[in-house]
Design a protein around this motif. Sequence first.
Motif, PDB file in Angstrom:
ATOM      1  N   UNK A 150      -3.804   0.677  -3.324  1.00  0.00           N
ATOM      2  CA  UNK A 150      -4.028   0.348  -1.917  1.00  0.00           C
ATOM      3  C   UNK A 150      -3.132   1.189  -1.018  1.00  0.00           C
ATOM      4  N   UNK A 151      -1.870   1.367  -1.412  1.00  0.00           N
ATOM      5  CA  UNK A 151      -0.975   2.228  -0.641  1.00  0.00           C
ATOM      6  C   UNK A 151      -1.501   3.657  -0.602  1.00  0.00           C
ATOM      7  N   UNK A 152      -2.041   4.110  -1.712  1.00  0.00           N
ATOM      8  CA  UNK A 152      -2.617   5.453  -1.762  1.00  0.00           C
ATOM      9  C   UNK A 152      -3.789   5.578  -0.794  1.00  0.00           C
ATOM     10  N   UNK A 153      -4.640   4.572  -0.762  1.00  0.00           N
ATOM     11  CA  UNK A 153      -5.796   4.611   0.138  1.00  0.00           C
ATOM     12  C   UNK A 153      -5.347   4.689   1.590  1.00  0.00           C
ATOM     13  N   UNK A 154      -4.308   3.922   1.953  1.00  0.00           N
ATOM     14  CA  UNK A 154      -3.771   3.989   3.316  1.00  0.00           C
ATOM     15  C   UNK A 154      -3.341   5.414   3.645  1.00  0.00           C
ATOM     16  N   UNK A 155      -2.605   6.024   2.733  1.00  0.00           N
ATOM     17  CA  UNK A 155      -2.119   7.383   2.956  1.00  0.00           C
ATOM     18  C   UNK A 155      -3.279   8.373   3.055  1.00  0.00           C
ATOM     19  N   UNK A 156      -4.251   8.244   2.180  1.00  0.00           N
ATOM     20  CA  UNK A 156      -5.382   9.172   2.184  1.00  0.00           C
ATOM     21  C   UNK A 156      -6.195   9.064   3.473  1.00  0.00           C
TER      22      UNK A 156
END
Length: 267
Positions: free
Chosen positions: A166-172
């Motif tokens: 989920x953190x990765x999706x926010x960053x992407x």
Amino acid sequence: MCRWAAYIGSPIYIADLVSAPKHSLIVQAREAEECKTSINADGFGIAWYAHRREPGLYRDVFPAWSDPNLKSVSEQVKSRLFLAHVRASTGTAISRNNCHPFAYDRWSFMHNGQISGFEQMRKHFDMAIPDQLYLSRKGATDSEALFLIALGQGLERDPHYALLRTAQIVEELAVAQNIPARLRMTLAFSDGETLYALRYASNGNAPSLYFRRRALDDGWIVVSEPLQDEPDWQCVEENSFCTFNQDSMSRQAFMNGANDLGFARAS
């Protein structure tokens, strides 16, 4: 920002965290000490587990200190695991659907923090929620979006990894929209058996988080800030993922480095 408190252990009255302590959650709703805003008056909520698989949920838009029902209910209801939250909106409307905790099936979830730049990316966040979960999107907050995205990333199978994804999706999403978004969060969430807590910020400035063993050694209290002056509150370090069961707790690094998920942290 917001303030919250969570508990797992032998059943106690919800009031033991929400209203009884000197610096209870209701007191923190208007006199928070470790928060950008001392007033958290944009609603409140409680999710608790008792006799059913799914949590009970009580939320409303009033300031926590002005709702006599909250104090009355919390003084009558005992629970072995519950989450309680007082809200300070970071931009979305004051409505019951935007009040924490959020619940889906057996899961409950609450958040303190924000995704800066969320308003510009809200449509893209909604699109990151799987179709089978999107009908459960009742409000408009970044917190609820985080919860539903995490469920779609396998929260039931591996909570730690689901939050990493989920953190990765926010960053992407931020990179794709050329927005310098920063993710700041302290989370508490549960499947009714285990209590999880997370303290993390992409810029290294995460909201506060503490825990302590209950005096009778039969449970754990996890909070945004201490409820009493006891000396045994332990501050959770940034970038920590915590797992609490009645008799034990464990801590591990949430993210070991930028290369874990193949993306660069926001600056």
